[in-house]
Write a protein that holds these residues in place. Sequence first.
Motif, mmCIF file in Angstrom:
data_model
loop_
_atom_site.group_PDB
_atom_site.id
_atom_site.type_symbol
_atom_site.label_atom_id
_atom_site.label_comp_id
_atom_site.label_asym_id
_atom_site.label_seq_id
_atom_site.Cartn_x
_atom_site.Cartn_y
_atom_site.Cartn_z
ATOM 1 N N UNK A 1 -10.460 4.880 10.803
ATOM 2 C CA UNK A 1 -11.112 6.033 10.169
ATOM 3 C C UNK A 1 -10.196 6.790 9.217
ATOM 4 N N UNK A 2 -8.933 6.904 9.569
ATOM 5 C CA UNK A 2 -7.997 7.633 8.722
ATOM 6 C C UNK A 2 -7.617 6.822 7.483
ATOM 7 N N UNK A 3 -7.355 5.535 7.681
ATOM 8 C CA UNK A 3 -6.896 4.719 6.558
ATOM 9 C C UNK A 3 -8.013 4.395 5.576
ATOM 10 N N UNK A 4 -9.266 4.501 5.996
ATOM 11 C CA UNK A 4 -10.368 4.313 5.062
ATOM 12 C C UNK A 4 -10.774 5.622 4.400
ATOM 13 N N UNK A 5 -10.721 6.730 5.148
ATOM 14 C CA UNK A 5 -11.203 8.001 4.621
ATOM 15 C C UNK A 5 -10.175 8.828 3.891
ATOM 16 N N UNK A 6 -8.952 8.895 4.428
ATOM 17 C CA UNK A 6 -7.938 9.796 3.859
ATOM 18 C C UNK A 6 -7.547 9.419 2.427
ATOM 19 N N UNK A 7 -7.336 8.129 2.084
ATOM 20 C CA UNK A 7 -7.006 7.813 0.683
ATOM 21 C C UNK A 7 -8.118 8.214 -0.292
ATOM 22 N N UNK A 8 -9.356 8.227 0.177
ATOM 23 C CA UNK A 8 -10.453 8.667 -0.695
ATOM 24 C C UNK A 8 -10.257 10.133 -1.068
ATOM 25 N N UNK A 9 -9.890 10.959 -0.080
ATOM 26 C CA UNK A 9 -9.612 12.374 -0.359
ATOM 27 C C UNK A 9 -8.426 12.504 -1.316
ATOM 28 N N UNK B 1 -3.614 5.057 -6.070
ATOM 29 C CA UNK B 1 -4.143 5.288 -4.724
ATOM 30 C C UNK B 1 -5.340 4.377 -4.462
ATOM 31 N N UNK B 2 -6.166 4.156 -5.477
ATOM 32 C CA UNK B 2 -7.315 3.258 -5.324
ATOM 33 C C UNK B 2 -6.856 1.836 -5.008
ATOM 34 N N UNK B 3 -5.787 1.384 -5.649
ATOM 35 C CA UNK B 3 -5.238 0.052 -5.348
ATOM 36 C C UNK B 3 -4.739 0.004 -3.910
ATOM 37 N N UNK B 4 -4.074 1.092 -3.467
ATOM 38 C CA UNK B 4 -3.607 1.147 -2.078
ATOM 39 C C UNK B 4 -4.782 1.039 -1.112
ATOM 40 N N UNK C 1 0.830 -1.204 0.000
ATOM 41 C CA UNK C 1 0.000 0.000 0.000
ATOM 42 C C UNK C 1 0.865 1.255 0.000
ATOM 43 N N UNK C 2 1.933 1.259 0.786
ATOM 44 C CA UNK C 2 2.824 2.414 0.814
ATOM 45 C C UNK C 2 3.493 2.611 -0.540
ATOM 46 N N UNK C 3 3.878 1.519 -1.193
ATOM 47 C CA UNK C 3 4.484 1.599 -2.519
ATOM 48 C C UNK C 3 3.516 2.272 -3.501
ATOM 49 N N UNK C 4 2.246 1.857 -3.476
ATOM 50 C CA UNK C 4 1.266 2.411 -4.402
ATOM 51 C C UNK C 4 0.937 3.864 -4.083
ATOM 52 N N UNK C 5 0.835 4.197 -2.809
ATOM 53 C CA UNK C 5 0.575 5.580 -2.425
ATOM 54 C C UNK C 5 1.711 6.487 -2.880
ATOM 55 N N UNK C 6 2.941 6.054 -2.640
ATOM 56 C CA UNK C 6 4.093 6.863 -3.054
ATOM 57 C C UNK C 6 4.134 7.012 -4.563
ATOM 58 N N UNK C 7 3.761 5.954 -5.285
ATOM 59 C CA UNK C 7 3.763 6.017 -6.745
ATOM 60 C C UNK C 7 2.844 7.121 -7.249
#
Length: 513
Positions: A354-362, A471-474, A295-301
Amino acid sequence: MPENIIAPVTTATQDVRADPPGEDGTGRRPPRPGLALAVILICQLMVVLDATVVSIALPGIQRSLHFSAAGLSWVPNIYLLTFGGLLLLGGRAGDILGRRRLLTAGIALFTLASLLGGLATTPTMLLVARAAQGVGAAVAAPSTLALIVSNYPDAGQRARAIGLYSSMSAGGGAVGMILGGVLTSAFSWRSVMFINIPFGLAVVLLAPRLIREPERHPSRFDLPGAVTATLGSASLVYGFIRAATAGWGAASTLGCFAAAVLLLGAFVVIESRTARPLLPLHLLTRRASGGGYLAMLMLAAGMFGMFFFVTQYLQNVLGYSALQTGAAFLPLVLLLFAGARIVPRLVPRTGARPFLYGAPVLLAAGLLLLSRVGADTGFAPGILVPMVLFGLGAGCTMVPLSLTILGGVRPEESGAAAGTLQSMQQMGGALGTALLLTVFASATRHSGGRSPHALFAHGVADAMGVAALFVAVALLLIVAVIRPSGRPRPDAAGPVAAGAPAAVSGSGGSGSR
């Protein structure tokens, strides 16, 4: 986004629990604790800031040294590759040779490389200097947090020092965007290299006088693992960059991918047979850490690519100066910094879910809005609103994810786990930029009657759409694989709270708690 706007995780925590504070033979704090802390924080700021400060200068670098579009991506990527690829080895070297010594030596190399980069007259010269900067950063950065822990035996002083370190880690990369704009506008792109020199000299001169050296831990270097990991990652990134210029079927592209498979396969074999591996492979098989690393790899990408392309969009399409571009990122910087300060205080009360479900959506929403930009898109609201969403999402994602990944790691492996997390950030950033570059190249290969500005904007829009997919994959990995905890139990609040400062640096440095 560099290292980091994603607040960096360093291997500085390696063996922190095994090293009682002040275990330099005295058990005392440094003679001038304030100055000693300032030196350590300057070191951390330098290596964090340098991942982003050049982003604003990229258009100027391209014009001055005549980089191709694909070649320009190597200016940030080669730093990320050498830094991330050698980070684990740098942490192990600090334990063996002495953390203060390695911090001083790493910053000395970093400073010299900055001078050479500022004097560069060819693309090759600049890229060699950037690679050397990455090596210096990988040598120095893992020692910063460990030196704070060993130099400040008082728990209160140590907590305050770690808090300052965490803020520096979280905000330093973002500040680099603004500083890069100021320097490039007032002077030239070369000033973003030269700015490191006075600070680097101060660290080299003052560190031996102000910082106490912790006890060393003799061990073996895993050089084969470091070499195969770094060369394999570089081959993979270069393969995507070659695909953007030569095509996916070109012999050079296929050769790079083949070399990457062989080298990374060799790395896995080496680590499975080494007594003290740089990367304990069982960390990748645990649900929380293995899924979290991906997940961190995909977010950083997705996040690193946003900075690379939006910086150029603002200058090449909207006609912003370097100073205006840096100022345009100010809302994002403030939100990132606020998130890094506030979220660690909330996670012990609410849990990470709450953060890990909501923040990537933003975060994904901001990137999706950027996928709609065109040649006539205005800054407000076309760029400002996505930046606000991006800043909120990024600021609220990284610390909870770092906590979740590192929470179940054994103390003796905390350094390797934290170092692996930072390596995933750096490699994800490099791979993401390279992949998005191929998307950009494909989108701009045929003009279709568009103007140059419209064509460039079309390429950026397509790249941001793919970044949103990363980010969606993460998010899918977080929901389906990691399954983060919700509100902590009352009897668990104490340990979680106690771990929060480390996790801040954990996203910024530690994670050993």
